[in-house]
Design an enzyme around this catalytic site. Structure first.
Site, PDB file in Angstrom:
ATOM      1  N   ASP A  91       0.919  -1.285  -0.121  1.00 36.78           N
ATOM      2  CA  ASP A  91       0.299   0.078   0.028  1.00 36.78           C
ATOM      3  C   ASP A  91       0.994   1.204   0.008  1.00 36.78           C
ATOM      4  O   ASP A  91       2.012   1.196   0.508  1.00 36.78           O
ATOM      5  CB  ASP A  91      -0.930  -0.009   1.324  1.00 36.78           C
ATOM      6  CG  ASP A  91      -2.021  -1.105   1.223  1.00 36.78           C
ATOM      7  OD1 ASP A  91      -1.803  -1.958   0.365  1.00 36.78           O
ATOM      8  OD2 ASP A  91      -3.030  -0.962   2.022  1.00 36.78           O
ATOM      9  N   ASP A  92       0.244   2.278  -0.409  1.00 37.87           N
ATOM     10  CA  ASP A  92       0.545   3.616  -0.041  1.00 37.87           C
ATOM     11  C   ASP A  92       1.646   4.195  -1.312  1.00 37.87           C
ATOM     12  O   ASP A  92       2.283   5.428  -1.292  1.00 37.87           O
ATOM     13  CB  ASP A  92       1.115   3.913   1.090  1.00 37.87           C
ATOM     14  CG  ASP A  92       0.141   3.830   2.287  1.00 37.87           C
ATOM     15  OD1 ASP A  92      -1.009   3.435   2.131  1.00 37.87           O
ATOM     16  OD2 ASP A  92       0.667   3.654   3.274  1.00 37.87           O
ATOM     17  N   HIS A 138      -6.417   3.204  -3.630  1.00 38.10           N
ATOM     18  CA  HIS A 138      -6.252   3.505  -2.301  1.00 38.10           C
ATOM     19  C   HIS A 138      -6.455   4.962  -1.862  1.00 38.10           C
ATOM     20  O   HIS A 138      -5.825   5.504  -1.098  1.00 38.10           O
ATOM     21  CB  HIS A 138      -4.998   2.703  -1.931  1.00 38.10           C
ATOM     22  CG  HIS A 138      -4.610   2.758  -0.565  1.00 38.10           C
ATOM     23  ND1 HIS A 138      -5.235   1.880   0.202  1.00 38.10           N
ATOM     24  CD2 HIS A 138      -3.407   3.112   0.254  1.00 38.10           C
ATOM     25  CE1 HIS A 138      -4.703   1.960   1.505  1.00 38.10           C
ATOM     26  NE2 HIS A 138      -3.815   2.697   1.505  1.00 38.10           N
ATOM     27  N   HIS A 176      -5.611   9.449   0.995  1.00 34.28           N
ATOM     28  CA  HIS A 176      -5.475   8.720   2.175  1.00 34.28           C
ATOM     29  C   HIS A 176      -6.386   9.018   3.311  1.00 34.28           C
ATOM     30  O   HIS A 176      -5.793   8.806   4.545  1.00 34.28           O
ATOM     31  CB  HIS A 176      -3.984   8.214   2.673  1.00 34.28           C
ATOM     32  CG  HIS A 176      -3.766   6.905   3.148  1.00 34.28           C
ATOM     33  ND1 HIS A 176      -3.709   6.640   4.532  1.00 34.28           N
ATOM     34  CD2 HIS A 176      -3.422   5.747   2.683  1.00 34.28           C
ATOM     35  CE1 HIS A 176      -3.394   5.419   4.768  1.00 34.28           C
ATOM     36  NE2 HIS A 176      -3.200   4.799   3.537  1.00 34.28           N
ATOM     37  N   TYR A 227      -6.316   2.491   6.229  1.00 33.79           N
ATOM     38  CA  TYR A 227      -6.618   1.961   7.636  1.00 33.79           C
ATOM     39  C   TYR A 227      -7.791   0.654   7.882  1.00 33.79           C
ATOM     40  O   TYR A 227      -8.123   0.524   8.636  1.00 33.79           O
ATOM     41  CB  TYR A 227      -6.912   3.027   8.597  1.00 33.79           C
ATOM     42  CG  TYR A 227      -5.927   4.395   8.386  1.00 33.79           C
ATOM     43  CD1 TYR A 227      -4.800   4.593   8.866  1.00 33.79           C
ATOM     44  CD2 TYR A 227      -6.904   5.418   7.720  1.00 33.79           C
ATOM     45  CE1 TYR A 227      -3.994   5.628   8.589  1.00 33.79           C
ATOM     46  CE2 TYR A 227      -6.107   6.290   7.349  1.00 33.79           C
ATOM     47  CZ  TYR A 227      -4.749   6.554   7.918  1.00 33.79           C
ATOM     48  OH  TYR A 227      -4.011   7.767   7.703  1.00 33.79           O
ATOM     49  N   HIS A 269       3.897  -2.220   2.986  1.00 38.47           N
ATOM     50  CA  HIS A 269       3.910  -0.838   2.428  1.00 38.47           C
ATOM     51  C   HIS A 269       5.224  -0.767   1.649  1.00 38.47           C
ATOM     52  O   HIS A 269       6.207  -0.546   2.275  1.00 38.47           O
ATOM     53  CB  HIS A 269       3.698   0.151   3.565  1.00 38.47           C
ATOM     54  CG  HIS A 269       2.483  -0.093   4.298  1.00 38.47           C
ATOM     55  ND1 HIS A 269       2.211  -0.881   5.314  1.00 38.47           N
ATOM     56  CD2 HIS A 269       1.487   0.737   4.019  1.00 38.47           C
ATOM     57  CE1 HIS A 269       0.848  -0.812   5.672  1.00 38.47           C
ATOM     58  NE2 HIS A 269       0.446   0.622   5.017  1.00 38.47           N
TER      59      HIS A 269
HETATM   60 NI    NI Z   1      -2.464   2.774   3.206  1.00 37.78          NI
END
Ligand code: NI
Length: 290
Positions: A102-103, A153, A157, A194, A247
């Site tokens: 993610d991210d 995503h 965020h 989250y 991540h």
């Molecule tokens: Ni995230």
């Protein structure tokens, strides 16, 4: 066929690694054998990958090629890989695990995807709109590597259940449109930041043709920022059908991921994308594991 410089280099390195690696080193996942091993031909654009052979420990800990170290930078990383896409896996029969990151995309993401591909592993990247607009070429480069899937995503965020429905709609919609503009209609899943979701956010996902992908193994890599801890949590937590959360913006995670892939493969797992894990995914439906 001409023997390229990259091939010659690969042969030399393979021989060096074979002579230098002991079987004792393979048994311990927590000993970083060599921190500064050279980048091999598998990282070079057009380099040959050998997905089925397990790599020696020394090789696993090799630093990931960043944008700065890739010859020619991202322009060359953008080139499609010469290798054909790996065949799809039937996860009703095989022991499957989905690695998810993610991210990103961050500075290590393209190198990570190449490392995983070189090991015959597939993965899914849940990308944040803000990062996507900063580095759209990385998104395309990852999508061009066989076995890499891209998911949404949100733009910035947020905690989706704590913002106005119209804002949540924009967060998911704009991110999904941006990703599809770059890599096409293969963007069919999203992950709520989250893991914060409810029926309302699931409906927004459904309207955009996205299923909602959670996880059952949380490495907490953002917290530990430790390669051995991340490896250990991922490998010990994995069950057939697991989705592992990591991540790709953290360097220790990027170092851990190839090791995790190889160790899970050694234990009989096939590393698949989330879409492959479930065969088909339904928009608006929530998936935690298979
Ligand atoms: Ni995230």
């Amino acid at each position: 066929m001409r023997l390229s410089h990259a091939t010659a280099l690969a042969v030399t390195l393979a021989l060096a690694v074979v002579t230098a690696t002991s079987s004792a080193a393979e048994a311990s996942p927590h000993v970083p054998a060599v921190a500064k091993a050279p980048v091999t031909a598998a990282d070079a654009p057009g380099g040959k990958a050998t997905p089925t052979k397990p790599r020696p420990v020394r090789d696993l800990w090799r630093p990931i090629a960043s944008k700065a170290t890739l010859p020619g930078g991202l322009a060359k990383a953008n080139r499609p890989q010469p290798t054909p896409p790996p065949p799809p896996t039937d996860c009703r029969k095989a022991k499957c695990v989905a690695l998810t990151f993610d991210d990103g995309p961050g500075p290590y993401s393209v190198g990570l995807a190449r490392q995983l591909h070189a090991r015959g592993a597939k993965a899914t990247f849940y990308m944040v709109g803000r990062m996507v607009s900063e580095d759209p070429r990385a998104v395309k480069a990852i999508a061009a590597i066989p076995g890499m899937e891209i998911g949404a995503h949100t733009m910035t965020h947020p905690e989706l259940t704590k913002i106005a429905p119209s804002v949540a709609e924009r967060e998911i919609g704009a991110n999904t449109r941006a990703l599809r503009a770059l890599v096409g209609p293969s963007v069919r899943t999203m992950r709520p930041p989250y893991g914060d979701r409810d029926a309302r956010t699931d409906q927004i996902a459904a309207r955009h043709g996205l299923s909602v992908i959670m996880w059952d193994v949380d490495t907490l890599d953002w917290q530990s920022r430790s390669t051995p801890i991340t490896v250990s949590r991922a490998v010990k937590g994995a069950r057939p059908g697991s989705i592992i959360l990591m991540h790709d913006i953290h360097a220790p995670t990027v170092k851990a991921a190839p090791w995790i892939a190889t160790e899970l493969q050694r234990r009989g797992y096939t590393l698949v994308t989330v879409s492959e894990l479930f065969g088909t995914t339904r928009p608006g439906r929530v998936y935690t594991n298979r």
